[in-house]
Write a protein that holds these residues in place. Structure first.
Motif, PDB file in Angstrom:
ATOM      1  N   LEU A 207       0.828  -1.207   0.000  1.00  0.00           N
ATOM      2  CA  LEU A 207       0.000   0.000   0.000  1.00  0.00           C
ATOM      3  C   LEU A 207       0.858   1.251   0.000  1.00  0.00           C
ATOM      4  N   ASP A 208       1.896   1.267   0.836  1.00  0.00           N
ATOM      5  CA  ASP A 208       2.801   2.420   0.865  1.00  0.00           C
ATOM      6  C   ASP A 208       3.460   2.614  -0.503  1.00  0.00           C
ATOM      7  N   PHE A 209       3.927   1.518  -1.088  1.00  0.00           N
ATOM      8  CA  PHE A 209       4.572   1.570  -2.397  1.00  0.00           C
ATOM      9  C   PHE A 209       3.584   2.080  -3.457  1.00  0.00           C
ATOM     10  N   LEU A 210       2.351   1.558  -3.429  1.00  0.00           N
ATOM     11  CA  LEU A 210       1.350   1.971  -4.416  1.00  0.00           C
ATOM     12  C   LEU A 210       1.015   3.454  -4.293  1.00  0.00           C
ATOM     13  N   ARG A 211       0.931   3.949  -3.078  1.00  0.00           N
ATOM     14  CA  ARG A 211       0.647   5.381  -2.895  1.00  0.00           C
ATOM     15  C   ARG A 211       1.766   6.223  -3.510  1.00  0.00           C
ATOM     16  N   ASP A 212       3.007   5.779  -3.358  1.00  0.00           N
ATOM     17  CA  ASP A 212       4.132   6.484  -3.977  1.00  0.00           C
ATOM     18  C   ASP A 212       4.029   6.453  -5.500  1.00  0.00           C
ATOM     19  N   GLN A 213       3.630   5.308  -6.056  1.00  0.00           N
ATOM     20  CA  GLN A 213       3.540   5.179  -7.510  1.00  0.00           C
ATOM     21  C   GLN A 213       2.392   6.021  -8.055  1.00  0.00           C
ATOM     22  N   ILE A 214       1.291   6.089  -7.311  1.00  0.00           N
ATOM     23  CA  ILE A 214       0.165   6.931  -7.728  1.00  0.00           C
ATOM     24  C   ILE A 214       0.602   8.393  -7.765  1.00  0.00           C
ATOM     25  N   THR A 215       1.326   8.813  -6.738  1.00  0.00           N
ATOM     26  CA  THR A 215       1.825  10.190  -6.705  1.00  0.00           C
ATOM     27  C   THR A 215       2.769  10.450  -7.873  1.00  0.00           C
ATOM     28  N   THR A 216       3.657   9.507  -8.154  1.00  0.00           N
ATOM     29  CA  THR A 216       4.604   9.656  -9.274  1.00  0.00           C
ATOM     30  C   THR A 216       3.847   9.799 -10.593  1.00  0.00           C
ATOM     31  N   MET A 217       2.829   8.964 -10.810  1.00  0.00           N
ATOM     32  CA  MET A 217       2.076   9.045 -12.060  1.00  0.00           C
ATOM     33  C   MET A 217       1.288  10.352 -12.147  1.00  0.00           C
ATOM     34  N   GLU A 218       0.738  10.817 -11.030  1.00  0.00           N
ATOM     35  CA  GLU A 218       0.034  12.099 -11.043  1.00  0.00           C
ATOM     36  C   GLU A 218       0.987  13.246 -11.375  1.00  0.00           C
ATOM     37  N   VAL A 219       2.201  13.183 -10.843  1.00  0.00           N
ATOM     38  CA  VAL A 219       3.216  14.201 -11.150  1.00  0.00           C
ATOM     39  C   VAL A 219       3.600  14.116 -12.630  1.00  0.00           C
ATOM     40  N   ASN A 220       3.787  12.911 -13.154  1.00  0.00           N
ATOM     41  CA  ASN A 220       4.119  12.736 -14.574  1.00  0.00           C
ATOM     42  C   ASN A 220       3.030  13.339 -15.468  1.00  0.00           C
ATOM     43  N   ILE A 221       1.780  13.082 -15.110  1.00  0.00           N
ATOM     44  CA  ILE A 221       0.663  13.616 -15.899  1.00  0.00           C
ATOM     45  C   ILE A 221       0.680  15.146 -15.856  1.00  0.00           C
ATOM     46  N   ALA A 222       0.832  15.695 -14.667  1.00  0.00           N
ATOM     47  CA  ALA A 222       0.845  17.158 -14.526  1.00  0.00           C
ATOM     48  C   ALA A 222       2.018  17.774 -15.273  1.00  0.00           C
ATOM     49  N   ARG A 223       3.202  17.189 -15.165  1.00  0.00           N
ATOM     50  CA  ARG A 223       4.385  17.741 -15.839  1.00  0.00           C
ATOM     51  C   ARG A 223       4.215  17.683 -17.361  1.00  0.00           C
ATOM     52  N   THR A 224       3.677  16.555 -17.848  1.00  0.00           N
ATOM     53  CA  THR A 224       3.493  16.413 -19.290  1.00  0.00           C
ATOM     54  C   THR A 224       2.446  17.407 -19.788  1.00  0.00           C
ATOM     55  N   HIS A 225       1.357  17.528 -19.066  1.00  0.00           N
ATOM     56  CA  HIS A 225       0.304  18.482 -19.449  1.00  0.00           C
ATOM     57  C   HIS A 225       0.855  19.911 -19.434  1.00  0.00           C
ATOM     58  N   ASN A 226       1.547  20.281 -18.383  1.00  0.00           N
ATOM     59  CA  ASN A 226       2.110  21.633 -18.278  1.00  0.00           C
ATOM     60  C   ASN A 226       3.133  21.899 -19.381  1.00  0.00           C
ATOM     61  N   TRP A 227       3.940  20.908 -19.707  1.00  0.00           N
ATOM     62  CA  TRP A 227       4.918  21.054 -20.794  1.00  0.00           C
ATOM     63  C   TRP A 227       4.177  21.325 -22.109  1.00  0.00           C
ATOM     64  N   ASP A 228       3.093  20.591 -22.345  1.00  0.00           N
ATOM     65  CA  ASP A 228       2.314  20.759 -23.567  1.00  0.00           C
ATOM     66  C   ASP A 228       1.689  22.153 -23.629  1.00  0.00           C
ATOM     67  N   VAL A 229       1.147  22.629 -22.521  1.00  0.00           N
ATOM     68  CA  VAL A 229       0.548  23.964 -22.482  1.00  0.00           C
ATOM     69  C   VAL A 229       1.616  25.024 -22.770  1.00  0.00           C
ATOM     70  N   ARG A 230       2.781  24.879 -22.130  1.00  0.00           N
ATOM     71  CA  ARG A 230       3.875  25.827 -22.357  1.00  0.00           C
ATOM     72  C   ARG A 230       4.317  25.798 -23.824  1.00  0.00           C
ATOM     73  N   ARG A 231       4.427  24.621 -24.383  1.00  0.00           N
ATOM     74  CA  ARG A 231       4.852  24.485 -25.789  1.00  0.00           C
ATOM     75  C   ARG A 231       3.841  25.149 -26.724  1.00  0.00           C
ATOM     76  N   ARG A 232       2.555  24.993 -26.462  1.00  0.00           N
ATOM     77  CA  ARG A 232       1.519  25.605 -27.318  1.00  0.00           C
ATOM     78  C   ARG A 232       1.561  27.134 -27.225  1.00  0.00           C
ATOM     79  N   ARG A 233       1.813  27.637 -26.023  1.00  0.00           N
ATOM     80  CA  ARG A 233       1.867  29.099 -25.861  1.00  0.00           C
ATOM     81  C   ARG A 233       3.073  29.677 -26.616  1.00  0.00           C
ATOM     82  N   GLU A 234       4.180  28.965 -26.574  1.00  0.00           N
ATOM     83  CA  GLU A 234       5.389  29.438 -27.225  1.00  0.00           C
ATOM     84  C   GLU A 234       5.307  29.275 -28.740  1.00  0.00           C
ATOM     85  N   GLY A 235       4.557  28.299 -29.187  1.00  0.00           N
ATOM     86  CA  GLY A 235       4.509  27.980 -30.619  1.00  0.00           C
ATOM     87  C   GLY A 235       3.443  28.651 -31.334  1.00  0.00           C
TER      88      GLY A 235
END
Length: 184
Positions: A156-184
């Motif tokens: 359970l502890d491990f899974l909570r860490d992995q869920i957080t990691t995936m949520e961070v990955n999603i947020a970082r990827t989404h934010n990168w895409d938004v930044r790229r669209r604004r610049e482009g």
């Protein structure tokens, strides 16, 4: 499972003893996607699917942990009673007890020293065991249940860490895409 790191080297991902894979942490989104012009929707969809799988595993593991938390006290009580019956037998004593017949109806009984006990094994199966064998069986079941609970809690502890990691990955990827669209 391995993932490319920003330096281009492969990063080895771990998994738990129960086989739950570690989520990759994406430090450099552009490098992970393969370039600045690559669409992110497929990657975001993969991340969402992985996140859902981790959440399903978390739910299942939580249920298993709760079940074990309920079973362990029952096993401990049964083991203590069988050990008590063994002590009484060795002393040549019986015991007086009350047992439940229905929700609010109890009866008293005098129990003579016993050599065997009947244990519920599950699935409507009950077997008779000599006291020593019952103690050995219950001790083994208790030990196994405690190890399983420890493993489930660790997972359970491990899974909570992995869920957080995936949520961070999603947020970082989404934010990168938004930044790229604004610049482009």
């Amino acid at each position: 499972m391995a993932t490319a790191s920003p330096s281009g080297s492969e990063q080895k991902l771990q998994s738990t003893p129960s086989g739950i894979p570690q989520a990759p942490f994406i430090e450099d989104v552009e490098s992970h996607l393969g370039g600045p012009d690559v669409p992110v929707q497929a990657t975001l969809q993969k991340f969402q699917e992985a996140l859902q799988k981790y959440k399903i595993m978390e739910s299942s593991t939580f249920s298993r942990s709760k079940s074990l938390q309920e079973k362990i006290p029952d096993i401990e009580k049964t083991l203590a009673m069988v050990e008590h019956l063994k002590e009484l037998r060795e002393e040549g004593k019986g015991m007086e007890t009350r047992f439940e017949l229905h929700d609010t109806l109890y009866a008293s009984a005098e129990i003579e020293p016993v050599d065997e006990v009947n244990l519920w094994l599950g699935a409507n199966v009950m077997l008779s065991y000599p006291l020593e064998e019952a103690i050995t069986l219950l001790s083994s079941k208790l030990s196994t249940a405690q190890k399983s609970l420890k493993s489930a809690d660790s997972d359970l502890d491990f899974l909570r860490d992995q869920i957080t990691t995936m949520e961070v990955n999603i947020a970082r990827t989404h934010n990168w895409d938004v930044r790229r669209r604004r610049e482009g």
